[in-house]
Design an enzyme around this catalytic site. Sequence first.
Site, PDB file in Angstrom:
ATOM      1  N   THR A 122       0.807  -1.101   0.011  1.00  0.00           N
ATOM      2  CA  THR A 122       0.125   0.214   0.026  1.00  0.00           C
ATOM      3  C   THR A 122       0.824   1.190  -0.007  1.00  0.00           C
ATOM      4  OG1 THR A 122      -1.645  -0.950   1.355  1.00  0.00           O
ATOM      5  CG2 THR A 122      -1.830   1.272   1.296  1.00  0.00           C
ATOM      6  N   THR A 151     -14.026   2.902  12.298  1.00  0.00           N
ATOM      7  CA  THR A 151     -14.974   3.182  13.233  1.00  0.00           C
ATOM      8  C   THR A 151     -14.661   4.319  14.282  1.00  0.00           C
ATOM      9  OG1 THR A 151     -14.299   1.443  14.650  1.00  0.00           O
ATOM     10  CG2 THR A 151     -16.074   0.817  12.817  1.00  0.00           C
TER      11      THR A 151
END
Length: 437
Positions: free
Chosen positions: A191, A437
């Site tokens: 990534t 979250t």
Amino acid sequence: MADWQEINGGVTAPRGYQAAGITAGLKPSGLPDLALIWSDVEAIAAGVFTTSQVKAACVDYCRQRLQAKHSARAILCNAGQANASTGMQGVRDAEETAEILGRELNISPESILLASTGVIGQRIKMYALRSGIPQVVAALSDTGSDAAAGAIITTDLVTKSIALETTIGDRPVRIGGIAKGSGMIHPNMATLLAFVTCDAAVSSHLWQQMLTRAADQSFNAITVDGDTSTNDSLIALANGQSRTPAITEMGAEAEKLEAMLTAVCQHLAKAIARDGEGATCLIEVQVTGAYDQVSARQIAKTIAGSSLVKSAIFGRDPNWGRIAAAAGRAGVNFEQDNLQIKLGNFLLLENGQPVPFDRAAASAYLKQTAADSSLLPDLIATNKSNDLSVDRSMIKGQRVDNPVIIAVNVGNGHGSGKAWGCDLSYDYVKINAEYTT
């Protein structure tokens, strides 16, 4: 001695490039999130991208652009939303982005390459991007590399940047680069986003070959957590503004240029590995004695990627058994009786058998190396992506010159290879457990 010197300037060090980084409102944190790299003239373009079957819209867009045309003038990167797994609307968003930027720069969208980073499954906030594009174009500067480097990061604690200069013929030639990456890092690729600029004149097929080989020895040789992303992009431009003769085939000048390109990519790759989420030190695995380079690199990458090895390094435990086990499962044939393992200057295993060593001193070596290469002397970063509250003015910079060295010899072959990784700390779980979250 390397046949080049480090200079300032990042991607704007080579002649004929400008860059910018601004806050467009893409990140919830309000940090910079939109970067632009611009070449004064059409530049030869090459790219290496994620091998994942799940790819972001920008990856497919760039691949299609580079297949149709081996040149570009601009690279636009947004941070905050990955625009991966967003269906046809994500594709349309990428195409609209290129069209808007093309109008603003007065160039064809076909000369624009795109990159995105952020949370998978989230579309780009187009309302913010539409208003941000004119602002980032207006901010372009020949000293804008640092701003661009700061606008592409997410969970990174530090920016990654490098520029090198050599001489080809009687003229200076420069290569600069910026990158981002901290988690979900593993070959092939990781990534990461990396953008490289060069002012040499190189044929398109040769520039692509050089970049592919450089990626294999850098970004495809690092690992943080064993996960590969949907957005990985390494894009390199060469605009010929050094006014040196065109390099069209391999030879002394091409070899010098490729070696410097590889050095730029390796610096950025090691900076990414050192800045792994929750990491406290960089690990360099050196493998010798293998049948060939491919085998050596495979062993090195397996060791660097072992969760048990990484955990032992974090615990400052010279547990050579984990290193031996990782080497043995790398899928490369070698004789166990030839295995040698060293940690720094400490010989731990010789001819496949343990040797006496000062365990306390070896542990102290790990502690000291981590302390010497600390990114955050007084801070522990446990914040989530896009909401980093770290005071970046306290961050001392990227330290890639003092890794923990694991040296492994597997025989008498001529193959050698390296891989880089980082330790695995408690904070990695904290950073990633509640990512969305």
